[in-house]
Write an enzyme that holds these catalytic residues in place. Structure first.
Site, PDB file in Angstrom:
ATOM      1  N   LYS A  13      -2.820  30.238  31.816  1.00 53.57           N
ATOM      2  CA  LYS A  13      -3.455  30.276  33.082  1.00 53.57           C
ATOM      3  C   LYS A  13      -3.103  31.413  33.708  1.00 53.57           C
ATOM      4  CE  LYS A  13      -0.962  26.692  34.500  1.00 53.57           C
ATOM      5  NZ  LYS A  13      -0.233  26.247  33.314  1.00 53.57           N
ATOM      6  N   ARG A  88      -1.171  20.219  40.947  1.00 55.12           N
ATOM      7  CA  ARG A  88      -0.302  19.560  39.870  1.00 55.12           C
ATOM      8  C   ARG A  88       0.226  17.968  40.005  1.00 55.12           C
ATOM      9  NH1 ARG A  88       2.342  24.722  38.072  1.00 55.12           N
ATOM     10  NH2 ARG A  88       3.939  24.138  36.460  1.00 55.12           N
ATOM     11  N   ARG A 127       7.613  34.556  25.630  1.00 54.77           N
ATOM     12  CA  ARG A 127       7.022  35.209  27.013  1.00 54.77           C
ATOM     13  C   ARG A 127       8.190  36.353  27.455  1.00 54.77           C
ATOM     14  NH1 ARG A 127       4.221  32.181  31.705  1.00 54.77           N
ATOM     15  NH2 ARG A 127       6.247  30.940  31.689  1.00 54.77           N
ATOM     16  N   ARG A 160      12.051  34.707  31.841  1.00 57.03           N
ATOM     17  CA  ARG A 160      12.003  33.550  32.955  1.00 57.03           C
ATOM     18  C   ARG A 160      13.244  32.631  32.467  1.00 57.03           C
ATOM     19  NH1 ARG A 160       6.089  31.270  34.593  1.00 57.03           N
ATOM     20  NH2 ARG A 160       7.105  29.529  34.617  1.00 57.03           N
ATOM     21  N   ARG A 171       9.158  20.719  30.807  1.00 51.72           N
ATOM     22  CA  ARG A 171       7.963  20.995  31.417  1.00 51.72           C
ATOM     23  C   ARG A 171       6.841  20.304  31.037  1.00 51.72           C
ATOM     24  NH1 ARG A 171       8.886  27.385  31.256  1.00 51.72           N
ATOM     25  NH2 ARG A 171       6.698  27.451  32.089  1.00 51.72           N
TER      26      ARG A 171
HETATM   27  P1  AP5 Z   1       0.820  32.320  30.698  1.00 59.99           P
HETATM   28  O1  AP5 Z   1      -0.575  33.103  30.950  1.00 59.99           O
HETATM   29  O2  AP5 Z   1       1.861  32.933  31.399  1.00 59.99           O
HETATM   30  O3  AP5 Z   1       0.716  30.779  30.746  1.00 59.99           O
HETATM   31  P2  AP5 Z   1       0.518  29.667  31.768  1.00 59.99           P
HETATM   32  O4  AP5 Z   1      -0.436  28.671  31.655  1.00 59.99           O
HETATM   33  O5  AP5 Z   1       0.560  30.687  33.287  1.00 59.99           O
HETATM   34  O6  AP5 Z   1       2.246  29.223  31.661  1.00 59.99           O
HETATM   35  P3  AP5 Z   1       3.403  28.869  32.843  1.00 59.99           P
HETATM   36  O7  AP5 Z   1       4.573  28.845  31.954  1.00 59.99           O
HETATM   37  O8  AP5 Z   1       3.079  30.176  33.880  1.00 59.99           O
HETATM   38  O9  AP5 Z   1       2.906  27.708  33.488  1.00 59.99           O
HETATM   39  P4  AP5 Z   1       3.662  26.767  34.346  1.00 59.99           P
HETATM   40  O10 AP5 Z   1       2.739  26.103  34.592  1.00 59.99           O
HETATM   41  O11 AP5 Z   1       4.756  26.206  33.499  1.00 59.99           O
HETATM   42  O12 AP5 Z   1       4.625  27.703  35.339  1.00 59.99           O
HETATM   43  P5  AP5 Z   1       4.462  28.050  36.792  1.00 59.99           P
HETATM   44  O13 AP5 Z   1       4.750  29.544  37.025  1.00 59.99           O
HETATM   45  O14 AP5 Z   1       2.914  27.578  37.375  1.00 59.99           O
HETATM   46  O15 AP5 Z   1       1.088  32.674  29.138  1.00 59.99           O
HETATM   47  C1  AP5 Z   1       2.113  32.263  28.460  1.00 59.99           C
HETATM   48  C2  AP5 Z   1       2.543  33.171  27.305  1.00 59.99           C
HETATM   49  O16 AP5 Z   1       1.699  33.201  26.357  1.00 59.99           O
HETATM   50  C3  AP5 Z   1       2.647  34.803  27.796  1.00 59.99           C
HETATM   51  O17 AP5 Z   1       3.631  35.356  27.151  1.00 59.99           O
HETATM   52  C4  AP5 Z   1       1.298  35.359  27.439  1.00 59.99           C
HETATM   53  O18 AP5 Z   1       1.502  36.652  27.242  1.00 59.99           O
HETATM   54  C5  AP5 Z   1       0.858  34.688  26.229  1.00 59.99           C
HETATM   55  N1  AP5 Z   1      -0.650  34.247  26.147  1.00 59.99           N
HETATM   56  C6  AP5 Z   1      -1.381  33.914  27.054  1.00 59.99           C
HETATM   57  N2  AP5 Z   1      -2.598  33.621  26.761  1.00 59.99           N
HETATM   58  C7  AP5 Z   1      -2.481  34.075  25.372  1.00 59.99           C
HETATM   59  C8  AP5 Z   1      -3.453  33.729  24.194  1.00 59.99           C
HETATM   60  N3  AP5 Z   1      -4.776  33.242  24.706  1.00 59.99           N
HETATM   61  N4  AP5 Z   1      -3.113  33.967  22.921  1.00 59.99           N
HETATM   62  C9  AP5 Z   1      -1.849  34.236  22.623  1.00 59.99           C
HETATM   63  N5  AP5 Z   1      -0.769  34.354  23.575  1.00 59.99           N
HETATM   64  C10 AP5 Z   1      -1.118  34.209  24.920  1.00 59.99           C
HETATM   65  O19 AP5 Z   1       5.299  27.177  37.412  1.00 59.99           O
HETATM   66  C11 AP5 Z   1       6.820  27.362  37.346  1.00 59.99           C
HETATM   67  C12 AP5 Z   1       7.482  26.098  37.929  1.00 59.99           C
HETATM   68  O20 AP5 Z   1       7.386  26.169  39.560  1.00 59.99           O
HETATM   69  C13 AP5 Z   1       7.043  24.819  37.741  1.00 59.99           C
HETATM   70  O21 AP5 Z   1       7.969  24.488  36.598  1.00 59.99           O
HETATM   71  C14 AP5 Z   1       7.600  24.190  39.009  1.00 59.99           C
HETATM   72  O22 AP5 Z   1       8.948  23.914  39.336  1.00 59.99           O
HETATM   73  C15 AP5 Z   1       7.133  25.176  40.120  1.00 59.99           C
HETATM   74  N6  AP5 Z   1       5.768  25.068  40.628  1.00 59.99           N
HETATM   75  C16 AP5 Z   1       4.647  25.780  40.450  1.00 59.99           C
HETATM   76  N7  AP5 Z   1       3.492  25.165  40.897  1.00 59.99           N
HETATM   77  C17 AP5 Z   1       3.987  23.912  41.293  1.00 59.99           C
HETATM   78  C18 AP5 Z   1       2.998  22.879  41.786  1.00 59.99           C
HETATM   79  N8  AP5 Z   1       1.707  22.990  42.112  1.00 59.99           N
HETATM   80  N9  AP5 Z   1       3.881  21.852  42.039  1.00 59.99           N
HETATM   81  C19 AP5 Z   1       5.128  21.658  42.038  1.00 59.99           C
HETATM   82  N10 AP5 Z   1       6.006  22.464  41.347  1.00 59.99           N
HETATM   83  C20 AP5 Z   1       5.102  23.648  41.104  1.00 59.99           C
HETATM   84 MG    MG Z   2       1.593  30.886  34.823  1.00 58.15          MG
END
Ligand code: AP5
Ligand code: MG
Length: 218
Positions: A13, A88, A127, A160, A171
């Site tokens: 994402k 979410r 990552r 991270r 997660r």
């Molecule tokens: P990446 O693009 O970073 O993936 P992502 O889907 O953004 O994954 P996240 O880990 O960021 O999602 P998340 O939802 O757990 O974390 P968030 O920060 O939102 O890609 C991942 C890896 O793969 C990278 O190394 C990239 O280079 C590689 N990659 C990407 N695309 C690729 C492809 N096509 N092919 C190969 N490799 C690829 O949330 C973190 C925390 O914040 C949550 O756990 C929660 O505690 C809190 N939080 C955030 N939002 C909320 C909410 N709405 N409600 C409550 N708590 C929240």
């Molecule tokens: Mg992300």
């Protein structure tokens, strides 16, 4: 174009949001990035959120929804935006709908990045993120030219704290339990488009560009 990017942790994402934001000149609103920024700057919100984030649990709905609703009041969202990692939970989705419909708009499209747990675990445990500019890398799939150093700005790359395998598994479980019901929620509204998050970054970007033109959003 008002977009929501929905999918499990590691679905790509954040990576696609950055490219889409640049191509379509839309603000990229990532609740994860906003929360991590608050942790980094030591704000009370960050201290509260860190306890949940480090365990891979969701930060309480009212905290996160409040942040997003305030962010959407800024003028740069007038022509649209990309919501990455929000909503979410069903409660967040319903509160978002109420807030934006009250302001006379609605979400145009929800992109659901379907990705297997095995792919997500492999991506997240590999990552690396730039401490200065936030650029994402992957030790194998998207390595930096020089190990540990950001290609874009020369900043230090770090892992991270929630990207260790045990927290990633939690997660994914939290996603299954609390976020997956949103797929039906948006499908019922007729605005969900499923794409495979397992494709390569460039290939997926091309698919998304076609989805937008087919839907006459661009
Ligand atoms: P990446 O693009 O970073 O993936 P992502 O889907 O953004 O994954 P996240 O880990 O960021 O999602 P998340 O939802 O757990 O974390 P968030 O920060 O939102 O890609 C991942 C890896 O793969 C990278 O190394 C990239 O280079 C590689 N990659 C990407 N695309 C690729 C492809 N096509 N092919 C190969 N490799 C690829 O949330 C973190 C925390 O914040 C949550 O756990 C929660 O505690 C809190 N939080 C955030 N939002 C909320 C909410 N709405 N409600 C409550 N708590 C929240
Ligand atoms: Mg992300």
């Amino acid at each position: 174009m008002r977009l929501v990017l929905l999918g499990p942790p590691g679905a790509g994402k954040g990576t696609q949001s950055v490219v889409l934001a640049k191509k379509y000149a839309l603000p990229h609103i990532s609740t994860g990035d906003i929360l991590r920024e608050s942790v980094k700057s030591g704000q009370p919100l960050g201290l509260q959120a860190k306890k949940f984030m480090d365990k891979g649990e969701l930060v309480p709905d009212e905290v996160v929804t409040g942040i997003v609703v305030e962010r959407l009041k800024k003028s740069d969202t007038m022509k649209g935006y990309i919501l990455d990692g929000f909503p979410r939970t069903l409660k967040q989705a319903e509160d978002l709908d109420r807030a934006i419909k009250g302001a006379g708009s609605g979400i145009d499209l929800v992109l659901y990045f379907a990705t297997s747990s095995a792919v997500a675990i492999e991506r997240l445990t590999g990552r690396r993120v730039c401490r200065s500019c936030g650029q994402n890398y992957h030790v194998k799939n998207i390595p930096p030219k020089k190990e540990g150093i950001c290609d874009k700005c020369g900043g230090e790359l770090y892992q991270r704290p929630d990207d260790n395998e045990a927290t990633v598994r939690n997660r994914l479980k939290v996603y299954e339990d609390q976020t997956k019901p949103l797929i039906d929620y948006y499908a019922r509204q007729g605005i969900l488009k499923r794409v495979s998050g397992d494709m390569g970054v460039d290939e997926l970007f091309k698919v998304l560009s076609k989805v937008f033109s087919d839907a006459k959003l661009v």
